[in-house]
Motif scaffolding. Structure first.
Motif, PDB file in Angstrom:
ATOM      1  N   SER A   2       4.331  -8.330  -7.438  1.00 16.23           N
ATOM      2  CA  SER A   2       3.312  -8.431  -8.483  1.00 16.23           C
ATOM      3  C   SER A   2       2.181  -7.435  -8.221  1.00 16.23           C
ATOM      4  O   SER A   2       1.814  -7.179  -7.079  1.00 16.23           O
ATOM      5  CB  SER A   2       2.764  -9.856  -8.496  1.00 16.23           C
ATOM      6  N   HIS A   3       1.639  -6.886  -9.280  1.00 16.03           N
ATOM      7  CA  HIS A   3       0.514  -5.949  -9.154  1.00 16.03           C
ATOM      8  C   HIS A   3      -0.687  -6.703  -8.576  1.00 16.03           C
ATOM      9  O   HIS A   3      -0.961  -7.841  -8.963  1.00 16.03           O
ATOM     10  CB  HIS A   3       0.162  -5.360 -10.519  1.00 16.03           C
ATOM     11  N   PRO A   4      -1.436  -6.077  -7.652  1.00 18.22           N
ATOM     12  CA  PRO A   4      -2.560  -6.765  -7.003  1.00 18.22           C
ATOM     13  C   PRO A   4      -3.684  -7.181  -7.953  1.00 18.22           C
ATOM     14  O   PRO A   4      -4.444  -8.080  -7.629  1.00 18.22           O
ATOM     15  CB  PRO A   4      -3.060  -5.758  -5.965  1.00 18.22           C
ATOM     16  N   ARG A   5      -3.767  -6.574  -9.131  1.00 19.14           N
ATOM     17  CA  ARG A   5      -4.842  -6.962 -10.056  1.00 19.14           C
ATOM     18  C   ARG A   5      -4.763  -8.434 -10.438  1.00 19.14           C
ATOM     19  O   ARG A   5      -5.769  -9.057 -10.747  1.00 19.14           O
ATOM     20  CB  ARG A   5      -4.839  -6.089 -11.305  1.00 19.14           C
ATOM     21  N   ILE A  90      -8.470  -6.124  -2.267  1.00 16.50           N
ATOM     22  CA  ILE A  90      -7.555  -5.962  -3.399  1.00 16.50           C
ATOM     23  C   ILE A  90      -7.909  -4.704  -4.192  1.00 16.50           C
ATOM     24  O   ILE A  90      -7.024  -3.946  -4.607  1.00 16.50           O
ATOM     25  CB  ILE A  90      -7.566  -7.216  -4.300  1.00 16.50           C
ATOM     26  N   LEU A  91      -9.200  -4.450  -4.394  1.00 17.11           N
ATOM     27  CA  LEU A  91      -9.612  -3.218  -5.085  1.00 17.11           C
ATOM     28  C   LEU A  91      -9.118  -1.985  -4.337  1.00 17.11           C
ATOM     29  O   LEU A  91      -8.662  -1.019  -4.959  1.00 17.11           O
ATOM     30  CB  LEU A  91     -11.126  -3.152  -5.237  1.00 17.11           C
ATOM     31  N   ARG A  92      -9.214  -2.015  -3.007  1.00 18.05           N
ATOM     32  CA  ARG A  92      -8.714  -0.886  -2.213  1.00 18.05           C
ATOM     33  C   ARG A  92      -7.206  -0.717  -2.409  1.00 18.05           C
ATOM     34  O   ARG A  92      -6.707   0.404  -2.535  1.00 18.05           O
ATOM     35  CB  ARG A  92      -9.048  -1.063  -0.735  1.00 18.05           C
ATOM     36  N   GLN A  93      -6.470  -1.826  -2.432  1.00 13.33           N
ATOM     37  CA  GLN A  93      -5.025  -1.735  -2.667  1.00 13.33           C
ATOM     38  C   GLN A  93      -4.739  -1.054  -3.996  1.00 13.33           C
ATOM     39  O   GLN A  93      -3.847  -0.207  -4.089  1.00 13.33           O
ATOM     40  CB  GLN A  93      -4.390  -3.122  -2.676  1.00 13.33           C
ATOM     41  N   ILE A  94      -5.507  -1.419  -5.014  1.00 13.07           N
ATOM     42  CA  ILE A  94      -5.302  -0.852  -6.345  1.00 13.07           C
ATOM     43  C   ILE A  94      -5.674   0.631  -6.358  1.00 13.07           C
ATOM     44  O   ILE A  94      -4.901   1.475  -6.819  1.00 13.07           O
ATOM     45  CB  ILE A  94      -6.115  -1.626  -7.405  1.00 13.07           C
ATOM     46  N   GLY A  97      -3.508   2.842  -4.104  1.00 13.49           N
ATOM     47  CA  GLY A  97      -2.082   2.801  -4.400  1.00 13.49           C
ATOM     48  C   GLY A  97      -1.225   2.189  -3.303  1.00 13.49           C
ATOM     49  O   GLY A  97      -0.021   2.380  -3.275  1.00 13.49           O
ATOM     50  N   SER A  98      -1.853   1.439  -2.420  1.00 11.62           N
ATOM     51  CA  SER A  98      -1.116   0.875  -1.285  1.00 11.62           C
ATOM     52  C   SER A  98      -0.256  -0.330  -1.686  1.00 11.62           C
ATOM     53  O   SER A  98       0.452  -0.874  -0.863  1.00 11.62           O
ATOM     54  CB  SER A  98      -2.067   0.498  -0.153  1.00 11.62           C
ATOM     55  N   HIS A  99      -0.309  -0.724  -2.930  1.00 11.37           N
ATOM     56  CA  HIS A  99       0.503  -1.853  -3.380  1.00 11.37           C
ATOM     57  C   HIS A  99       1.928  -1.428  -3.748  1.00 11.37           C
ATOM     58  O   HIS A  99       2.788  -2.258  -3.914  1.00 11.37           O
ATOM     59  CB  HIS A  99      -0.151  -2.542  -4.579  1.00 11.37           C
ATOM     60  N   ARG A 100       2.152  -0.136  -3.823  1.00 13.32           N
ATOM     61  CA  ARG A 100       3.483   0.361  -4.197  1.00 13.32           C
ATOM     62  C   ARG A 100       4.421   0.250  -3.012  1.00 13.32           C
ATOM     63  O   ARG A 100       4.054   0.445  -1.871  1.00 13.32           O
ATOM     64  CB  ARG A 100       3.384   1.814  -4.643  1.00 13.32           C
ATOM     65  N   THR A 101       5.659  -0.047  -3.321  1.00 17.05           N
ATOM     66  CA  THR A 101       6.652  -0.108  -2.247  1.00 17.05           C
ATOM     67  C   THR A 101       7.688   0.964  -2.411  1.00 17.05           C
ATOM     68  O   THR A 101       7.847   1.585  -3.403  1.00 17.05           O
ATOM     69  CB  THR A 101       7.351  -1.485  -2.221  1.00 17.05           C
TER      70      THR A 101
END
Length: 101
Positions: A2-5, A90-94, A97-101
């Motif tokens: 799931s997207h971190p947003r 979570i903002l940093r992940q967004i 782009g660290s939420h991409r696998t």
């Protein structure tokens, strides 16, 4: 995945509440008037947003006097500090782009 947003805290997400949380995260306590001026909002708008944060358990409001003048001080609770830390993570992940696998 799931997207971190989807994990962003909606209580913090409002721009004025995010500004309040950021100011409070940088200090032990902040006087209401100082916060109002720093965030550039009216007394009533700040009160409304602080009330929302207080009900969520994120902000502690302390009233007292300096001389004969009433004063209000605001501080993040431990829960509020944790929620703000999670939110910024979570903002940093967004943004990174660290939420991409």
């Amino acid at each position: 995945m799931s997207h971190p947003r989807h994990a962003l805290d909606e209580i913090i997400h409002a721009p004025v509440r995010l500004s309040i949380m950021a100011m409070l995260a940088a200090a032990e306590t902040v006087e209401f008037g100082f916060l109002r001026d720093a965030v550039e909002v009216s007394d009533s708008l700040l009160s409304k947003h602080v009330s929302t944060l207080e009900k969520a358990g994120y902000v502690l409001v302390t009233k007292g006097f300096v001389g004969k003048r009433p004063r209000t001080w605001l501080a993040l609770t431990d829960e509020g500090r944790g929620a703000f830390r999670d939110y910024t993570s979570i903002l940093r992940q967004i943004t990174e782009g660290s939420h991409r696998t």
